[in-house]
Design a protein around this motif. Structure first.
Motif, PDB file in Angstrom:
ATOM      1  N   GLN A  13     -30.030   4.226  51.120  1.00  0.00           N
ATOM      2  CA  GLN A  13     -29.105   3.328  50.430  1.00  0.00           C
ATOM      3  C   GLN A  13     -27.739   3.315  51.113  1.00  0.00           C
ATOM      4  N   THR A  14     -27.279   4.470  51.586  1.00  0.00           N
ATOM      5  CA  THR A  14     -26.002   4.538  52.287  1.00  0.00           C
ATOM      6  C   THR A  14     -26.067   3.771  53.596  1.00  0.00           C
ATOM      7  N   ILE A  15     -27.157   3.935  54.350  1.00  0.00           N
ATOM      8  CA  ILE A  15     -27.323   3.201  55.608  1.00  0.00           C
ATOM      9  C   ILE A  15     -27.322   1.701  55.354  1.00  0.00           C
ATOM     10  N   THR A  19     -24.367  -0.886  56.776  1.00  0.00           N
ATOM     11  CA  THR A  19     -24.745  -1.756  57.889  1.00  0.00           C
ATOM     12  C   THR A  19     -25.199  -3.151  57.492  1.00  0.00           C
ATOM     13  N   ASN A  20     -25.652  -3.334  56.273  1.00  0.00           N
ATOM     14  CA  ASN A  20     -26.253  -4.593  55.833  1.00  0.00           C
ATOM     15  C   ASN A  20     -27.451  -4.980  56.692  1.00  0.00           C
ATOM     16  N   LEU A  21     -28.139  -3.985  57.239  1.00  0.00           N
ATOM     17  CA  LEU A  21     -29.321  -4.232  58.066  1.00  0.00           C
ATOM     18  C   LEU A  21     -30.531  -4.565  57.201  1.00  0.00           C
ATOM     19  N   LEU A  22     -31.396  -5.360  57.750  1.00  0.00           N
ATOM     20  CA  LEU A  22     -32.714  -5.562  57.179  1.00  0.00           C
ATOM     21  C   LEU A  22     -33.639  -4.626  57.940  1.00  0.00           C
ATOM     22  N   MET A  23     -34.261  -3.685  57.288  1.00  0.00           N
ATOM     23  CA  MET A  23     -35.055  -2.656  57.962  1.00  0.00           C
ATOM     24  C   MET A  23     -36.368  -3.188  58.536  1.00  0.00           C
ATOM     25  N   ALA A  24     -36.855  -4.301  58.025  1.00  0.00           N
ATOM     26  CA  ALA A  24     -38.128  -4.836  58.514  1.00  0.00           C
ATOM     27  C   ALA A  24     -38.054  -5.096  60.009  1.00  0.00           C
ATOM     28  N   GLY A  25     -38.957  -4.460  60.744  1.00  0.00           N
ATOM     29  CA  GLY A  25     -39.037  -4.652  62.178  1.00  0.00           C
ATOM     30  C   GLY A  25     -38.133  -3.766  63.018  1.00  0.00           C
ATOM     31  N   LYS A  26     -37.198  -3.051  62.394  1.00  0.00           N
ATOM     32  CA  LYS A  26     -36.311  -2.162  63.138  1.00  0.00           C
ATOM     33  C   LYS A  26     -37.077  -0.915  63.565  1.00  0.00           C
ATOM     34  N   ARG A  27     -36.784  -0.432  64.758  1.00  0.00           N
ATOM     35  CA  ARG A  27     -37.368   0.827  65.244  1.00  0.00           C
ATOM     36  C   ARG A  27     -36.422   1.944  64.857  1.00  0.00           C
ATOM     37  N   VAL A 120     -14.967   0.206  63.445  1.00  0.00           N
ATOM     38  CA  VAL A 120     -15.497  -1.145  63.323  1.00  0.00           C
ATOM     39  C   VAL A 120     -15.214  -1.682  61.925  1.00  0.00           C
ATOM     40  N   ARG A 121     -15.516  -0.863  60.940  1.00  0.00           N
ATOM     41  CA  ARG A 121     -15.184  -1.144  59.539  1.00  0.00           C
ATOM     42  C   ARG A 121     -15.375   0.155  58.778  1.00  0.00           C
ATOM     43  N   ASP A 122     -15.161   0.145  57.477  1.00  0.00           N
ATOM     44  CA  ASP A 122     -15.287   1.368  56.697  1.00  0.00           C
ATOM     45  C   ASP A 122     -16.638   2.008  56.916  1.00  0.00           C
ATOM     46  N   GLY A 123     -16.624   3.255  57.385  1.00  0.00           N
ATOM     47  CA  GLY A 123     -17.856   4.005  57.541  1.00  0.00           C
ATOM     48  C   GLY A 123     -18.581   3.816  58.856  1.00  0.00           C
ATOM     49  N   ILE A 124     -18.085   2.948  59.749  1.00  0.00           N
ATOM     50  CA  ILE A 124     -18.744   2.714  61.038  1.00  0.00           C
ATOM     51  C   ILE A 124     -17.711   2.828  62.156  1.00  0.00           C
TER      52      ILE A 124
END
Length: 142
Positions: A13-15, A19-27, A120-124
């Motif tokens: 949930q924190t990740i 990042t607002n990433l969509l995990m589908a397909g990410k390695r 880059v932004r808060d937390g990154i």
């Protein structure tokens, strides 16, 4: 729900929040023995690359650490030895507890200590590893 599943869900949930990433397909490379975390990521559609041989029994792809880190979009549990192997644009996250007086997670404090980074932004934070390579580190304490 056991403690491992709670910790894994909190890390995921924190990740996602940072990042607002969509995990589908990410390695996603998971270094070390984190079966609950890998299961959460796989359930979200990520291609999980684990270094623990026992993970093959659970249907995860098992690779040597060097190979997993080199192709991953997101790396959880990287160390300083993995920095030369990271691809451009990789994201580093540490699912471990906070350490040090600065309050940064073990991964960010230990892996990139002393390197100048750009917020880059808060937390990154972004770090240049070379002329054509930049990696991003998530502050999982956010």
């Amino acid at each position: 729900m056991n403690n491992g599943h709670r910790r894994a869900q909190a890390a995921v949930q924190t990740i996602l929040r940072l990042t607002n990433l969509l995990m589908a397909g990410k390695r996603v490379a998971v270094i070390g023995h984190e079966p609950e975390l890998a299961a959460c990521l796989r359930a979200m559609g990520a291609q999980t690359l684990l270094t623990d041989p026992a993970a093959a029994l659970l249907g995860h792809r098992v690779l040597a650490e060097e190979d997993a880190v080199a192709v991953a979009d997101l790396v959880i549990g990287a160390t300083e030895a993995h920095l030369p192997l990271l691809r451009d644009g990789a994201i580093l996250a540490c699912a471990g507890p906070r350490t040090g007086v600065d309050g940064r997670p073990a991964g960010a404090a230990g892996v990139l200590a002393g390197m100048p980074g750009t917020r880059v932004r808060d937390g990154i934070t972004g770090y240049r590893l070379g002329p054509d390579r930049e990696v991003f580190v998530l502050d999982m304490a956010c």
